[in-house]
Design a protein around this motif. Structure first.
Motif, PDB file in Angstrom:
ATOM      1  N   SER A 117      11.483 -27.631  94.876  1.00 22.98           N
ATOM      2  CA  SER A 117      11.095 -26.365  94.238  1.00 22.98           C
ATOM      3  C   SER A 117      11.927 -26.087  92.991  1.00 22.98           C
ATOM      4  O   SER A 117      11.412 -25.584  91.994  1.00 22.98           O
ATOM      5  N   VAL A 118      13.207 -26.443  93.013  1.00 17.80           N
ATOM      6  CA  VAL A 118      14.051 -26.249  91.826  1.00 17.80           C
ATOM      7  C   VAL A 118      13.582 -27.148  90.684  1.00 17.80           C
ATOM      8  O   VAL A 118      13.506 -26.720  89.533  1.00 17.80           O
ATOM      9  N   LEU A 119      13.235 -28.397  90.997  1.00 20.42           N
ATOM     10  CA  LEU A 119      12.742 -29.305  89.953  1.00 20.42           C
ATOM     11  C   LEU A 119      11.411 -28.826  89.383  1.00 20.42           C
ATOM     12  O   LEU A 119      11.191 -28.894  88.164  1.00 20.42           O
ATOM     13  N   LEU A 120      10.540 -28.334  90.245  1.00 24.98           N
ATOM     14  CA  LEU A 120       9.268 -27.792  89.753  1.00 24.98           C
ATOM     15  C   LEU A 120       9.484 -26.552  88.901  1.00 24.98           C
ATOM     16  O   LEU A 120       8.791 -26.354  87.894  1.00 24.98           O
ATOM     17  N   LEU A 121      10.450 -25.729  89.264  1.00 26.64           N
ATOM     18  CA  LEU A 121      10.776 -24.552  88.462  1.00 26.64           C
ATOM     19  C   LEU A 121      11.286 -24.959  87.079  1.00 26.64           C
ATOM     20  O   LEU A 121      10.899 -24.376  86.063  1.00 26.64           O
ATOM     21  N   GLN A 174       8.310 -26.083  85.047  1.00 25.15           N
ATOM     22  CA  GLN A 174       7.524 -24.923  84.640  1.00 25.15           C
ATOM     23  C   GLN A 174       8.232 -24.151  83.519  1.00 25.15           C
ATOM     24  O   GLN A 174       7.590 -23.667  82.591  1.00 25.15           O
ATOM     25  N   THR A 175       9.546 -24.041  83.587  1.00 29.95           N
ATOM     26  CA  THR A 175      10.315 -23.350  82.552  1.00 29.95           C
ATOM     27  C   THR A 175      10.180 -24.067  81.215  1.00 29.95           C
ATOM     28  O   THR A 175      10.017 -23.438  80.176  1.00 29.95           O
ATOM     29  N   LYS A 176      10.237 -25.403  81.238  1.00 32.76           N
ATOM     30  CA  LYS A 176      10.083 -26.164  79.993  1.00 32.76           C
ATOM     31  C   LYS A 176       8.699 -25.931  79.387  1.00 32.76           C
ATOM     32  O   LYS A 176       8.566 -25.723  78.185  1.00 32.76           O
ATOM     33  N   ILE A 177       7.674 -25.932  80.227  1.00 35.81           N
ATOM     34  CA  ILE A 177       6.318 -25.681  79.730  1.00 35.81           C
ATOM     35  C   ILE A 177       6.231 -24.281  79.127  1.00 35.81           C
ATOM     36  O   ILE A 177       5.663 -24.091  78.046  1.00 35.81           O
ATOM     37  N   SER A 178       6.806 -23.298  79.802  1.00 39.65           N
ATOM     38  CA  SER A 178       6.792 -21.922  79.288  1.00 39.65           C
ATOM     39  C   SER A 178       7.516 -21.825  77.949  1.00 39.65           C
ATOM     40  O   SER A 178       7.062 -21.130  77.037  1.00 39.65           O
TER      41      SER A 178
END
Length: 181
Positions: free
Chosen positions: A59-63, A66-70
């Motif tokens: 979940s931390v890696l997915l976060l 997602q942060t990089k995409i944002s």
């Protein structure tokens, strides 16, 4: 101070520290509980702790992803807004083609008349555009265009006596441009 430090440390380092801390906590708690419980129950607690750790790391890696995409989306949005504002200034110079020389050809501002008013109004608009472009691209590195806006702003400042005088007269209005003077 802690929040400022946390924001200025790169995301990859913050993730590494967080994952390591969670790993230590989960493994140590599972190990302690497995010693207290006998045989299969202790093994079950240890396996549950390991499974929870894997889920947490995922979940931390997915976060982070997602942060990089944002951040990339924010960078594109910032750049799009800055370019739209710049096009608004270009539309005015298309409507009154003689105004362009006041920003690109070192032409001094007229002393009076309608042309002077147009130059002064457009100078304020242009300064706002350059300031917003500098500020937003500096704050959102994902836009990858801060150096371009810096170069563009310097060019306009040093090819427009009116712009240079405006910014020097009001450095608090355009602080990022004022740093370039």
């Amino acid at each position: 101070m802690g929040i400022l430090l946390a924001v200025t440390i790169p995301l990859s380092i913050r993730m590494y520290v967080m994952i390591t801390a969670v790993l230590v906590c989960v493994v140590s708690s599972g190990a302690c509980l497995s010693f207290l419980l006998a045989d299969w129950a202790g093994a079950g607690v240890g396996a549950g702790a390991a499974g929870g750790l894997v889920a947490l790391i995922t979940s931390v890696l997915l976060l982070a992803w997602q942060t990089k995409i944002s951040n990339d989306i924010a960078g594109a949005s910032v750049l799009g807004n800055a370019m739209a504002s710049d096009r608004d200034v270009d539309r005015v110079t298309l409507q009154y083609p003689g105004l362009r020389a006041y920003f690109y050809d070192n032409k001094p501002c007229p002393r009076r008349g309608r042309e002077r008013e147009r130059v002064l109004i457009l100078t304020g608009m242009y300064a706002d555009v350059l300031e917003a472009g500098l500020m937003s691209t500096r704050r959102i590195p994902a836009s990858e265009s801060y150096e371009d806006w810096l170069s563009y702003s310097r060019f306009i400042l040093f090819h427009s006596p009116t712009m240079l005088a405006f910014v020097r007269a009001h450095p608090d209005w355009w602080p990022n441009l004022a740093k370039l003077c």
